[in-house]
Scaffold this active site. Structure first.
Site, PDB file in Angstrom:
ATOM      1  N   LYS A  33      -0.596  -3.873   5.610  1.00 39.04           N
ATOM      2  CA  LYS A  33       0.552  -3.645   4.351  1.00 39.04           C
ATOM      3  C   LYS A  33       0.819  -3.447   3.491  1.00 39.04           C
ATOM      4  O   LYS A  33       1.854  -2.487   3.112  1.00 39.04           O
ATOM      5  CB  LYS A  33       1.180  -5.140   5.171  1.00 39.04           C
ATOM      6  CG  LYS A  33       1.103  -6.516   4.084  1.00 39.04           C
ATOM      7  CD  LYS A  33       1.776  -7.556   4.706  1.00 39.04           C
ATOM      8  CE  LYS A  33       1.357  -8.740   4.517  1.00 39.04           C
ATOM      9  NZ  LYS A  33       1.701  -8.490   2.760  1.00 39.04           N
ATOM     10  N   THR A  34       0.389  -3.957   2.822  1.00 37.57           N
ATOM     11  CA  THR A  34       0.382  -3.432   0.824  1.00 37.57           C
ATOM     12  C   THR A  34       0.350  -1.993   0.727  1.00 37.57           C
ATOM     13  O   THR A  34       0.776  -1.405   0.255  1.00 37.57           O
ATOM     14  CB  THR A  34      -0.549  -4.397  -0.017  1.00 37.57           C
ATOM     15  OG1 THR A  34       0.323  -5.242   0.185  1.00 37.57           O
ATOM     16  CG2 THR A  34      -0.983  -4.022  -1.360  1.00 37.57           C
ATOM     17  N   ASP A 219       8.825  -6.708   1.593  1.00 34.30           N
ATOM     18  CA  ASP A 219       7.516  -7.325   1.865  1.00 34.30           C
ATOM     19  C   ASP A 219       7.489  -9.178   2.698  1.00 34.30           C
ATOM     20  O   ASP A 219       8.170  -8.768   2.436  1.00 34.30           O
ATOM     21  CB  ASP A 219       5.989  -6.961   1.112  1.00 34.30           C
ATOM     22  CG  ASP A 219       4.842  -8.004   1.418  1.00 34.30           C
ATOM     23  OD1 ASP A 219       4.590  -7.470   2.516  1.00 34.30           O
ATOM     24  OD2 ASP A 219       3.855  -7.048   1.027  1.00 34.30           O
ATOM     25  N   GLU A 220       6.990  -9.276   3.404  1.00 29.88           N
ATOM     26  CA  GLU A 220       6.754 -10.900   3.862  1.00 29.88           C
ATOM     27  C   GLU A 220       7.777 -11.487   4.071  1.00 29.88           C
ATOM     28  O   GLU A 220       8.661 -12.474   4.513  1.00 29.88           O
ATOM     29  CB  GLU A 220       6.244 -11.608   2.265  1.00 29.88           C
ATOM     30  CG  GLU A 220       4.806 -11.535   2.258  1.00 29.88           C
ATOM     31  CD  GLU A 220       3.892 -11.835   2.698  1.00 29.88           C
ATOM     32  OE1 GLU A 220       4.101 -11.784   4.235  1.00 29.88           O
ATOM     33  OE2 GLU A 220       2.362 -11.563   2.661  1.00 29.88           O
ATOM     34  N   GLN A 250       2.473 -15.192  10.390  1.00 32.56           N
ATOM     35  CA  GLN A 250       2.576 -16.160   9.477  1.00 32.56           C
ATOM     36  C   GLN A 250       3.498 -16.447   8.614  1.00 32.56           C
ATOM     37  O   GLN A 250       4.075 -16.674   7.401  1.00 32.56           O
ATOM     38  CB  GLN A 250       1.881 -14.519   8.578  1.00 32.56           C
ATOM     39  CG  GLN A 250       0.625 -14.606   8.739  1.00 32.56           C
ATOM     40  CD  GLN A 250      -0.090 -14.074   8.078  1.00 32.56           C
ATOM     41  OE1 GLN A 250      -0.479 -13.512   6.865  1.00 32.56           O
ATOM     42  NE2 GLN A 250       0.313 -12.122   8.512  1.00 32.56           N
ATOM     43  N   ARG A 594      -7.465 -15.484   6.571  1.00 31.48           N
ATOM     44  CA  ARG A 594      -7.759 -16.229   5.134  1.00 31.48           C
ATOM     45  C   ARG A 594      -9.279 -15.021   5.404  1.00 31.48           C
ATOM     46  O   ARG A 594      -9.801 -15.080   3.860  1.00 31.48           O
ATOM     47  CB  ARG A 594      -7.622 -17.024   4.124  1.00 31.48           C
ATOM     48  CG  ARG A 594      -6.601 -17.682   4.199  1.00 31.48           C
ATOM     49  CD  ARG A 594      -5.589 -17.093   3.944  1.00 31.48           C
ATOM     50  NE  ARG A 594      -5.069 -16.109   5.724  1.00 31.48           N
ATOM     51  CZ  ARG A 594      -4.285 -14.629   4.618  1.00 31.48           C
ATOM     52  NH1 ARG A 594      -3.660 -13.802   4.133  1.00 31.48           N
ATOM     53  NH2 ARG A 594      -3.375 -14.819   6.592  1.00 31.48           N
TER      54      ARG A 594
END
Length: 728
Positions: A33-34, A219-220, A250, A594
């Site tokens: 996504k980044t 974002d997020e 998330q 992670r």
């Protein structure tokens, strides 16, 4: 152009190329996504001649914002001019420009840290004759809850009418806000609250930003709370070109206001929104993705998606049934040592847990094996007393109304000024701040008072003469003019350590100055106040020990998820709430994803926690993973692990472990050590590491950083570490 659009996959290209209108991208963990966000910015600038000035990108951590900035600057000309920041930094920037609309605030306002807010709360309660710490905690809780809910104070009190003493707490909340106003200060939550207030009261200010930011990226988005959602909605109200990336799987911060429903609300507020999915994971192996999918599919509040990856060659995740917490910790320690020999570095490992209380056994085991480690959430550099004092001095040159900073430093170095002398200064003119009264010509009419404050006044006026010099030169002169170094005894080890910290602070100012040559003192202070807890996690060559919440957005080559027992993970309070249980499952999904290469999971059959030993039940999540089979479960035998799996254990270790039951009984009856006996600067002796000096103690008194003569710096749990205090 330093980027390649064609390097994106088909899932990423589809949303990237929708230039106009609202876009929602549901991006699974590790799905790039980044990369998508930075390429989107570059694509707008290079292919559609959008000015960098007209693009706003918002994310949640400084670390993520800095990473995006670095990528964009490398990818496209003018990328440095794109406004990329966290919500709080963005609002601070807006308020620095326009807060003077909100009289009496001015652009030189202070931003109070949590410890500053705590002091304000304590002071307003003290003014009402209240010294109860529990009431102070209630006050701070309700303040944050109110501000993040985007309600008026009266509405908030009405909706919490059933809460005990809410009306009294409401009065204290008013006092708190008035105190901040008088000090020309904002707390963290106020940064967003005041920006919303500014936009609502002054449409012309909102109009400036809505017309400036033609393209907004967030974002997020699953982590946004009500007030952050409204802020984004207001900013995108004119152009409606909003590009949102989020993953409902998330969403793990509902306890601080994050609202999963914000992702779904977008469909109502932007009816023409297009929804895209990113399901390809670039971070983890297929084996890790498979178990993560198995867990999260049990949630119902989610968009249907199934993560996949082409990253093969991984190892099936390991589920280890430990006898108890010591067995669990030693399993992790030995596995790390074994993998270290195969080429991994200590920074590649993370031990993740649901609750901080599980960290002690890992601390003990890592000390036994001399494994460098850092317990995330320890003592922060900018929270040290000598550094907070220096920051308070600097704040007074930016915001002369900051009474909290003035009260903090007026008797440092010692000037014989106590509460009574401060009260007399305040009485000179109640409408002025303490610093303003101190610098007022009227003070000479009070000879005894003036004599007390004269050294400070002289230091202040002298230091102010350097205000237009380079930032580092000004800071060094503040230290000199107020004789801060002279207040410490260089022959005293504790004072010497504080002097070294002050020198390190000067280094940090110089580093900031090099990276931001045009920035002001105010901007420097803002940068350190808004610094995130996890900005430096994993950067010091040590194993990370942290809660799952603490590592959101980070990744490690090898991850251990420990304490997978009912009542711990998932937490017991979630048992009777579908919503909370689904959040626990999302937390598990975050923990699993992670891991890049190897994943280990563990649970104990018996655990000593909260002063009692109990038999444990394996977490339901282990069963959902597909790694646990009740029918084939074998009761753990502690000697099996230590004799067969670890033949390298020496005789001392074996005898210690085979006497485990005796040790356990002793441990359960042993009183907890009083950690208040330890002080910074004390010399202590450890049976393994030898003689050392305590250089830091965390704010809760539980963790001490000790520099040992032969082993360097170690972070020890003071309640557990076998330390003897040496007499000087």
């Amino acid at each position: 152009m330093n980027y390649d659009i064609e390097s994106l996959n088909e899932e990423q290209l589809a949303p990237l190329k929708q230039i106009e209108g609202a876009v929602l991208v549901t991006a699974g963990a590790g799905s790039g996504k980044t990369r998508l966000l930075t390429h989107r910015i570059a694509y707008l600038i290079d292919n559609f001649n959008v000015s960098p000035f007209n693009i706003l990108a918002i994310t949640f951590t400084n670390k993520a914002a800095n990473e995006m900035k670095e990528r964009v600057e490398k990818m496209v000309a003018g990328g440095a001019n794109v406004w990329i920041s966290t919500f709080h930094s963005m609002c601070a920037k807006i308020l620095r420009r326009d807060i003077d609309y909100l009289i009496p605030f001015t652009r030189d306002f202070s931003i109070y840290s949590e410890s500053d807010s705590d002091k304000v709360a304590k002071e307003v309660l003290s003014n009402r004759g209240i010294e109860d710490d529990k009431i102070k905690k209630q006050l701070l809780f309700h303040l944050s809850n109110w501000k993040n809910g985007n309600q008026s104070l009266n509405d908030y009190i009405d909706t919490h009418a059933s809460d005990f003493d809410i009306k009294k707490i409401g009065l204290y909340m008013v006092d708190y806000q008035e105190k901040l106003k008088k000090n020309n200060a904002l707390d963290f939550d106020d940064l967003i609250v005041k920006t919303i207030e500014l936009f609502k009261k002054y449409p012309e200010v909102l109009s400036y930003y809505t017309n400036r930011f033609k393209y907004i990226l967030v974002d997020e988005f699953q982590d946004t709370n009500s007030i952050q959602y409204d802020l984004v909605k207001m900013l995108s109200s004119v152009n409606k070109n909003i590009f949102v990336v989020g993953d409902e799987d998330q969403c793990i911060y509902s306890w601080r206001g994050a609202n999963l429903e914000n992702l779904f609300k977008l469909k109502n507020d932007f009816p023409d929104i297009n929804v895209y999915k990113l399901e390809r994971n670039y971070r983890s192996t297929k084996e890790i993705i498979d178990v993560a999918n198995k867990v999260i599919k049990n949630n119902t509040s989610r968009f249907e998606k199934n993560m996949w990856t082409t990253k093969v060659g991984g190892q099936k995740p390991v589920l280890y049934n430990a006898f108890d917490e010591r067995d669990e910790a030693l399993f992790v320690a030995k596995t790390i040592e074994k993998l270290k020999l195969s080429g991994y570095d200590y920074k590649d490992f993370a031990v993740l847990m649901r609750i901080n209380a599980l960290s002690r056994s890992f601390e003990e085991a890592f000390l036994s094996y001399n494994i460098p480690h850092r317990i995330f959430g320890g003592f922060k550099f900018y929270e040290r007393v000598e550094i907070k004092n220096l920051i308070s001095y600097l704040r007074l040159f930016v915001n002369p109304k900051d009474d909290i900073s003035f009260a903090r430093i007026i008797n440092f170095p010692k000037r014989g000024i106590g509460d009574g002398t401060i009260a007399k200064l305040k009485s000179i003119n109640e409408g002025k701040s303490l610093l303003e009264n101190c610098l007022s010509p009227l003070l000479v009419d009070y000879p005894s008072l003036y004599k007390k404050y004269q050294p400070f006044i002289e230091g202040y006026n002298k230091a102010k003469g350097f205000i237009n010099e380079k930032l580092s030169i000004f800071v060094e002169n503040v230290i000199e003019c107020f004789k801060i170094r002279q207040s410490y005894n260089a022959n005293d080890e504790e004072d010497l350590n504080r002097l070294l910290n002050i020198e390190q602070f000067i280094v940090s100012v110089r580093d900031y100055e090099i990276l931001n040559p045009q920035n002001t003192l105010s901007q420097f202070l803002e940068s350190i106040t808004l610094k995130s807890d996890n900005d430096d996690i994993g950067s010091d060559g040590a194993v990370t020990i942290a809660t799952v919440h603490g590592v959101k957005g980070l990744e490690f080559k090898v991850v251990f998820v420990v304490g997978l027992e009912e009542g711990i993970f998932p937490i017991s309070r979630a048992f009777n709430s579908k919503g909370e249980l689904e959040e626990e499952r999302r937390l598990m999904y975050v923990a699993l994803t992670r891991a890049e290469e190897l994943l280990y999971l563990s649970y104990c059959s018996k655990r000593y926690l909260y002063r009692e030993s109990q038999y444990q039940t394996v977490s339901r999540f282990c069963k959902e993973l597909g790694l646990y089979d009740e029918q084939t479960k074998v009761k753990p035998k502690i000697e099996n692990y230590y004799q067969i799996e670890n033949p390298s254990f020496n005789q001392f270790e074996k005898s210690k472990l085979f006497n485990h039951n005796n040790y356990q009984r002793k441990e359960e009856n042993k009183a907890t050590k009083d950690v208040t006996i330890y002080k910074i600067g004390q010399r202590v002796e450890h049976p393994r590491f030898g003689i050392g000096e305590i250089v830091e103690i965390s704010s809760d008194g539980l963790v001490g950083d000790i520099i040992f003569e032969d082993f360097g710096k170690k972070s020890l749990m003071l309640e557990l570490a076998p330390l003897d205090i040496l007499e000087e």
